[in-house]
Design an enzyme around this catalytic site. Structure first.
Site, short mmCIF file in Angstrom:
data_model
loop_
_atom_site.label_atom_id
_atom_site.label_comp_id
_atom_site.label_asym_id
_atom_site.label_seq_id
_atom_site.Cartn_x
_atom_site.Cartn_y
_atom_site.Cartn_z
N THR A 30 1.10 -1.16 -0.06
CA THR A 30 0.05 0.30 -0.02
C THR A 30 1.22 1.20 -0.07
OG1 THR A 30 -0.29 0.25 2.19
CG2 THR A 30 -1.55 -0.97 1.00
N CYS A 38 -2.75 0.48 14.86
CA CYS A 38 -3.13 0.86 13.71
C CYS A 38 -4.89 -0.45 13.73
CB CYS A 38 -2.59 0.90 12.50
SG CYS A 38 -3.69 1.35 10.93
N ARG A 41 -6.61 -3.86 9.85
CA ARG A 41 -6.23 -5.57 9.77
C ARG A 41 -5.30 -5.19 8.99
NH1 ARG A 41 -9.65 -10.70 6.33
NH2 ARG A 41 -7.88 -12.02 6.73
N ARG A 63 3.98 6.78 3.47
CA ARG A 63 3.32 7.65 3.61
C ARG A 63 2.56 7.79 5.26
NH1 ARG A 63 1.38 6.57 -1.61
NH2 ARG A 63 -0.69 6.23 -0.48
N CYS A 65 -0.22 7.17 7.53
CA CYS A 65 -1.84 6.13 7.70
C CYS A 65 -2.29 7.39 7.99
CB CYS A 65 -1.85 5.01 8.79
SG CYS A 65 -3.20 4.33 8.68
N CYS A 68 -4.59 5.23 12.08
CA CYS A 68 -3.87 5.86 12.93
C CYS A 68 -3.33 6.95 13.08
CB CYS A 68 -2.89 4.19 13.25
SG CYS A 68 -1.32 4.33 12.35
N TRP A 420 21.98 16.99 45.73
CA TRP A 420 20.52 17.09 45.60
C TRP A 420 20.19 18.03 44.55
CZ3 TRP A 420 16.34 19.78 46.27
CH2 TRP A 420 14.87 19.28 45.96
N TYR A 424 17.88 16.37 41.04
CA TYR A 424 16.65 16.75 40.92
C TYR A 424 16.30 17.38 39.90
CZ TYR A 424 11.69 18.74 41.90
OH TYR A 424 10.75 18.98 42.14
N ASP A 440 18.60 12.87 49.59
CA ASP A 440 17.00 12.77 49.73
C ASP A 440 16.65 12.31 50.91
OD1 ASP A 440 14.38 14.34 48.60
OD2 ASP A 440 13.73 12.70 49.56
#
Length: 479
Positions: A30, A38, A41, A63, A65, A68, A420, A424, A440
């Site tokens: 395709t 997707c 099928r 290309r 879809c 989806c 620390w 973070y 911590d």
């Protein structure tokens, strides 16, 4: 990127959301490529090809879809240096900071040579930086065509194209479609909204609870269902609201009209803030092996590491949070934003959001004594001045960085920033999944170990120590 084609085939057959965004499936019969989830099928195995990125699939002539919609696939957390560099390149392109710049400019902003950047993107993503940029722009345009009612001209420029003619030409040559046909076939909504998919589960209530405690007054607000904030990107100002979509597998983002030209940047920042590139199954697989974490991992599936919408804003919040309570740091952050930020008028339900947080450039004109007048300890006020100067001069990168260890070293070299605070910031602003604030106190208390023993125990949590940290914080709150 290496992956097992047979494992990919099984994931496609099962429409397994755990693999969404980790690879893309192209169908030779395709000429279309899809996400693993997707709804169409699945094709025959002999007609399938698997690619590590959408850009690689398009580079091979496929290309996207229309069912989806690959542009909505979540990203992937970057662990090693090469994948982080590729991720940083994608982020830079998506935010359009270098949309019209040369490859060398993008490489320089990431601290590497253009040759190395090209080598890494080709190895990790299967395309050159230029091809990557073209694909990211087209996919953003396709998202805006499908999900918003923006004019085609606005979409072209918001997607990073220099002209409408260039946008139309590339869209037609790559996809074989007129951009208007995408809008006719989609459900474009009125206003400016978009959906950001993620790999479930997502502990949404826990995420909101964490952000609610740390919301900067005037800049952010969080209730039981929504996160809202003011936004300033360049000359563009506005506000956004984020909530969990009805599907339970995406976040819905609503933007004010003034942010249309920078919608790509907003999308990237929302993804970073809510950790939408996380792979919950991979995290749980590692952390649940440790009896210390197994219970809380099972109790809170899909716990994410909250990131940062703005890295400098987060870094300031981290410094203000040194040796004070979360509530105290939130109060100081509100004073900081009100004193040095830019006023912004907002409508209902954004009432209460009244200011844009100051940028690093703005804070370079503010003295330590002015910051201290807000009730900030002198040493921290001087630290904020140094932090603003380093960020404005790009001596430190407060975003997705290619070399995390280097950025951590540069952070700790600033006066007033210790291990620390640096860890973070790395965990939230730099999006480093293996960041670990080993000193911590809450983590130490929840683990029931000393610092030396905790560091040794944490080795088994790599490369997800940031997630382990958040699970220990939750464990500490409950126990």
């Amino acid at each position: 990127m290496l992956f097992d084609p047979e494992a990919c085939f099984r994931a496609v057959r099962a429409r397994d959301r755990r693999f969404d965004g980790r690879f893309f499936t192209a169908v030779s019969s395709t000429g279309i490529y899809c996400r693993p989830i997707c709804p169409v099928r699945p094709p025959k195995r002999e007609n399938m090809r698997f690619f590590s990125s959408a850009a690689a699939a398009e580079g091979a002539g496929y290309r996207p879809c229309l069912r989806c919609r690959p542009e909505r696939a979540p990203g992937v957390a970057s662990v090693d240096a090469a994948s982080r560099l590729a991720g940083a390149a994608i982020a830079g392109i998506e935010e359009h900071a270098v949309s019209n710049a040369r490859v060398g400019d993008l490489a320089a902003s990431l601290g590497v040579s253009d040759r190395h950047l090209r080598r890494v993107t080709e190895a990790e993503l299967g395309v050159s930086p230029i091809e990557l940029a073209q694909t990211q722009k087209l996919l953003l345009a396709k998202r805006l065509l499908s999900e918003t009612s923006l004019k085609l001209t606005d979409i072209a420029f918001a997607s990073g194209f220099g002209s409408v003619r260039r946008f139309n030409a590339l869209f037609k040559s790559r996809y074989g479609l007129n951009p208007r046909s995408i809008r006719r076939s989609g459900d474009a909504v009125r206003g400016l909204k978009c959906l950001l998919d993620f790999r479930p589960p997502l502990a949404w209530e826990s995420m909101l609870a964490y952000l609610r405690l740390r919301a900067i007054p005037g800049v952010e607000s969080v209730d039981e269902t929504h996160y809202r904030r003011t936004v300033g990107i360049g000359e563009h100002q506005g506000f956004i609201g984020v909530s969990l979509a009805a599907s339970g597998t995406a976040l819905e983002v609503e933007l004010s009209a003034g942010l249309a030209p920078v919608i790509g940047a907003v999308i990237v920042r929302v993804k970073n803030l809510f950790d939408l590139g996380a792979t919950p199954d991979a995290v749980a697989e590692v952390l649940s092996q440790d009896p210390m974490l197994a219970g809380v991992v099972a109790r809170l599936p899909g716990l994410r590491v909250p990131g940062a919408f703005d890295g400098f804003e987060l870094a300031v919040r981290a410094v203000l949070g040194q040796q004070v309570s979360v509530r105290g740091a939130t109060t100081l952050a509100g004073r900081w934003a009100t004193a040095f930020g830019t006023p912004l008028a907002t409508p209902t339900p954004y009432a209460g959001l009244s200011v844009l947080a100051p940028s690093a450039a703005r804070m370079c004109s503010v003295g330590a004594d002015e910051i201290a007048a807000l009730g900030v300890v002198g040493a921290r006020a001087r630290c904020l001045v140094a932090l603003a100067q380093a960020a404005a001069e790009r001596r430190i990168v407060l975003g997705l960085a290619a070399d995390v260890e280097e950025q951590i070293e540069r952070l700790t070299a600033l006066p007033g920033i210790g291990p620390w605070t640096a860890q973070y910031i790395a965990m939230r602003a730099l999006r480093w999944p293996d960041a670990f604030p080993a000193e911590d106190l809450m983590v130490l208390r929840a683990a029931g170990l000393g610092k030396k023993e905790l560091r040794a125990r944490a080795e088994r949590w790599r490369p997800w120590r940031a997630y382990a940290t958040h699970y220990l914080w939750h464990k500490g709150v409950v126990t």
